[in-house]
Scaffold this motif. Structure first.
Motif, short mmCIF file in Angstrom:
data_model
loop_
_atom_site.label_atom_id
_atom_site.label_comp_id
_atom_site.label_asym_id
_atom_site.label_seq_id
_atom_site.Cartn_x
_atom_site.Cartn_y
_atom_site.Cartn_z
N LEU A 51 0.70 -1.23 0.08
CA LEU A 51 0.15 -0.14 -0.11
C LEU A 51 0.84 1.29 -0.16
O LEU A 51 0.34 2.43 -0.79
N ASP A 52 2.14 1.09 0.50
CA ASP A 52 3.04 2.26 0.32
C ASP A 52 3.41 2.65 -0.77
O ASP A 52 3.37 3.99 -1.41
N VAL A 53 3.20 1.71 -1.87
CA VAL A 53 3.43 2.04 -3.09
C VAL A 53 2.14 2.16 -3.81
O VAL A 53 1.81 3.25 -4.61
N PHE A 54 1.17 1.39 -3.74
CA PHE A 54 -0.13 1.49 -4.82
C PHE A 54 -1.08 2.48 -4.28
O PHE A 54 -1.99 2.93 -4.85
N GLY A 55 -1.12 3.06 -2.91
CA GLY A 55 -2.03 4.19 -2.72
C GLY A 55 -1.47 5.42 -3.53
O GLY A 55 -2.31 5.97 -4.34
N PRO A 56 -0.29 5.86 -3.28
CA PRO A 56 0.22 7.12 -4.02
C PRO A 56 0.30 6.72 -5.55
O PRO A 56 -0.45 7.84 -6.09
N VAL A 57 0.33 5.58 -6.15
CA VAL A 57 0.66 5.23 -7.37
C VAL A 57 -0.80 5.49 -7.93
O VAL A 57 -1.10 5.85 -9.03
N GLU A 58 -1.76 4.83 -7.22
CA GLU A 58 -3.28 5.00 -7.89
C GLU A 58 -3.80 6.47 -7.88
O GLU A 58 -3.98 6.89 -9.06
N MET A 59 -3.20 7.42 -7.10
CA MET A 59 -3.31 8.78 -7.09
C MET A 59 -2.85 9.40 -8.49
O MET A 59 -3.29 10.09 -9.13
N PHE A 60 -1.63 9.06 -8.58
CA PHE A 60 -0.82 9.53 -9.58
C PHE A 60 -1.27 9.28 -11.01
O PHE A 60 -1.19 9.80 -12.13
N MET A 61 -1.63 7.68 -11.16
CA MET A 61 -1.95 7.22 -12.17
C MET A 61 -3.43 8.00 -12.82
O MET A 61 -3.64 8.11 -14.07
N SER A 62 -4.26 8.29 -11.74
CA SER A 62 -5.53 9.02 -11.96
C SER A 62 -5.36 10.34 -12.93
O SER A 62 -6.12 10.89 -13.30
N LEU A 63 -4.19 11.06 -12.91
CA LEU A 63 -3.83 12.06 -13.58
C LEU A 63 -3.72 11.68 -15.12
O LEU A 63 -4.03 12.61 -15.79
N GLY A 64 -3.51 10.40 -15.44
CA GLY A 64 -3.42 9.92 -16.86
C GLY A 64 -2.04 10.35 -17.24
O GLY A 64 -1.12 11.18 -16.66
N THR A 65 -1.74 9.26 -18.27
CA THR A 65 -0.26 9.51 -18.73
C THR A 65 0.26 10.61 -19.43
O THR A 65 1.47 10.79 -19.70
N SER A 66 -0.86 11.61 -19.71
CA SER A 66 -0.49 12.69 -20.35
C SER A 66 0.13 13.58 -19.40
O SER A 66 0.96 14.54 -19.80
N LYS A 67 0.13 13.51 -17.95
CA LYS A 67 0.80 14.31 -17.02
C LYS A 67 1.80 13.68 -16.19
O LYS A 67 2.96 14.16 -15.95
N VAL A 68 1.38 12.31 -15.82
CA VAL A 68 2.63 11.60 -15.12
C VAL A 68 2.61 10.08 -15.50
O VAL A 68 1.70 9.51 -15.71
N ARG A 69 3.77 9.67 -15.88
CA ARG A 69 4.03 8.44 -16.36
C ARG A 69 4.84 7.73 -15.15
O ARG A 69 5.75 8.20 -14.45
N VAL A 70 4.30 6.52 -14.78
CA VAL A 70 4.60 5.74 -13.48
C VAL A 70 5.66 4.86 -13.87
O VAL A 70 5.27 3.99 -14.78
N VAL A 71 7.07 4.57 -13.44
CA VAL A 71 7.72 3.66 -13.79
C VAL A 71 8.12 3.26 -12.50
O VAL A 71 8.39 3.68 -11.51
N MET A 72 8.25 1.76 -12.56
CA MET A 72 8.68 0.90 -11.23
C MET A 72 10.30 0.77 -11.55
O MET A 72 10.68 0.08 -12.79
N ILE A 73 11.00 0.90 -10.51
CA ILE A 73 12.70 0.78 -10.49
C ILE A 73 12.88 -0.29 -9.67
O ILE A 73 12.52 0.10 -8.36
N ALA A 74 14.10 -1.04 -9.59
CA ALA A 74 14.77 -1.76 -8.74
C ALA A 74 16.05 -1.85 -9.03
O ALA A 74 16.73 -1.47 -10.12
#
Lengths: 246, 246
Positions: A51-74
């Motif tokens: 939930l540390d990851v996907f709470g914030p990611v849900e909110m940023f994804m809701s902006l749409g990819t025209s505003k924010v692209r979410v990338v996972m890095i390890a």
């Protein structure tokens, strides 16, 4: 059957139209940062908290990819197992999330986010991770952490002399990673310059909406909270769990 | 350096002890369902909504693997891309989660959960998915859905004659998938027999804690909410977003 097929077609068209409308509605109020999408880079590690990851990611994804692209890095690209408190240390048997990038080939990160989790302590002693964070924090617009993630930022020295917070359940242990940090025992999240650190797990979602409000306006943040039926705690000083700080 | 190494060692020991303690504390109050771990099977599909999945999964994972084992399932095992409202339909560019099982080799599922997302409508027309849900719902102890996930359950006929709810933003569209369902426009979640359906996105987390309370007691649910610093809306009739129902 003809009627059924027609109904399906109409339903599908309405749904697709709704998606386009939702996208357009999202796009309209954001005048501030429209040029190119920002990249939110989330740093995964074995034993991260989901939930540390996907709470914030849900909110940023809701902006749409025209505003924010979410990338996972390890550290290395590939599948990264999550963990939870009930697991024994090191047995990260939770759902796996795919890191599309490794530290070696991650793109420019505008919004850097470090989640917490029971795997945190291993990363506070992982020089490769600490170096990556130092290097990328320097180039990022904002650096966020959720829960125990701030202990990793602290161990990297990035929070020295700054106000920050973390999970309240393991407050003493976590803050010991940053003796020069001005730790705040009562805060849902704390902003100091480019660094925005949140309290435990669920607090990350509130922080993410605050960052979205900074970048794209309060209306956009409120619209996302409404769309995701989320009761946003928009006041960083309202920390219902502060009393547990040790 | 000696002191530093010693400090690290002590810190690590304290942390590992804390994890064991957290596990033990979790285990203590649950007398009801201790025998064998239950399996929570989450059905992923392209364009699932990330918080629909990981809000509830966070809460169930917090029980520890001695109580609940979380497994991700999809039509075919492998990486499943998430989606969000800002994306164009079909372009599921969100983070990928690994489905360890396909429909063909999924284990017995005690707690079946169907998330929502913009990929929902494709699944309402996917006979393979609907058949899988019918078959597995029959054998499950509880069947949960989050957000638009109830439209899939409805299309499978599983909610006929039952009370249920769904996301309030696309309420009319979603409920049209179940003309024989007794849809509730004002409910954070609805329980009817073994079926427990939640409202949009964030509501799934509240529902998950309610299911945990049913299975393992209120104290355990409250302990998890506290540990994850989550302000639990524990009242299913308290639906802050009901006013948007169309």
């Amino acid at each position: 059957m003809l009627h059924h097929g027609f109904y399906r077609m109409v339903t599908t068209i309405v749904f697709i139209a709704a998606i386009y409308f939702a996208g357009a509605a999202n796009a309209a109020p954001a005048a501030t940062n429209e040029e190119t999408p920002k990249t939110l880079g989330v740093v995964l590690y074995p034993g991260f908290e989901v939930l540390d990851v996907f709470g914030p990611v849900e909110m940023f994804m809701s902006l749409g990819t025209s505003k924010v692209r979410v990338v996972m890095i390890a550290e290395k690209a590939g599948e990264v197992p999550s963990g939870a408190g009930g697991d024994k240390a090191g047995a990260w048997s939770g759902p796996k999330v795919v890191a599309e990038y490794g530290f070696d080939n991650a793109p420019q990160i505008d919004l850097l986010m470090v989640p917490g989790g029971f795997g945190t302590m291993q990363q506070t002693q992982n020089a490769v991770c600490l170096n990556f964070l130092r290097e990328r924090a320097d180039k990022a617009q904002y650096v966020m952490s959720v829960c125990s993630g701030s202990a990793i930022l602290a161990k990297a020295g990035l929070l020295d002399g700054k106000k920050a917070t973390c999970n309240k359940q393991f407050y003493g242990l976590l803050t010991s990673n940053g003796p020069k940090v001005d730790w705040q025992p009562k805060a849902r999240w704390v902003e100091d310059g480019k660094f925005i650190t949140s309290s435990g797990v669920s607090a990350g979602t509130d922080m993410a909406l605050a960052v979205i409000a900074k970048l794209y306006g309060e209306d956009t943040a409120n619209g996302i909270a409404k769309g995701t039926e989320y009761v946003w705690n928009a006041d960083p000083s309202n920390d219902p769990f502060a009393k547990d700080a040790k």
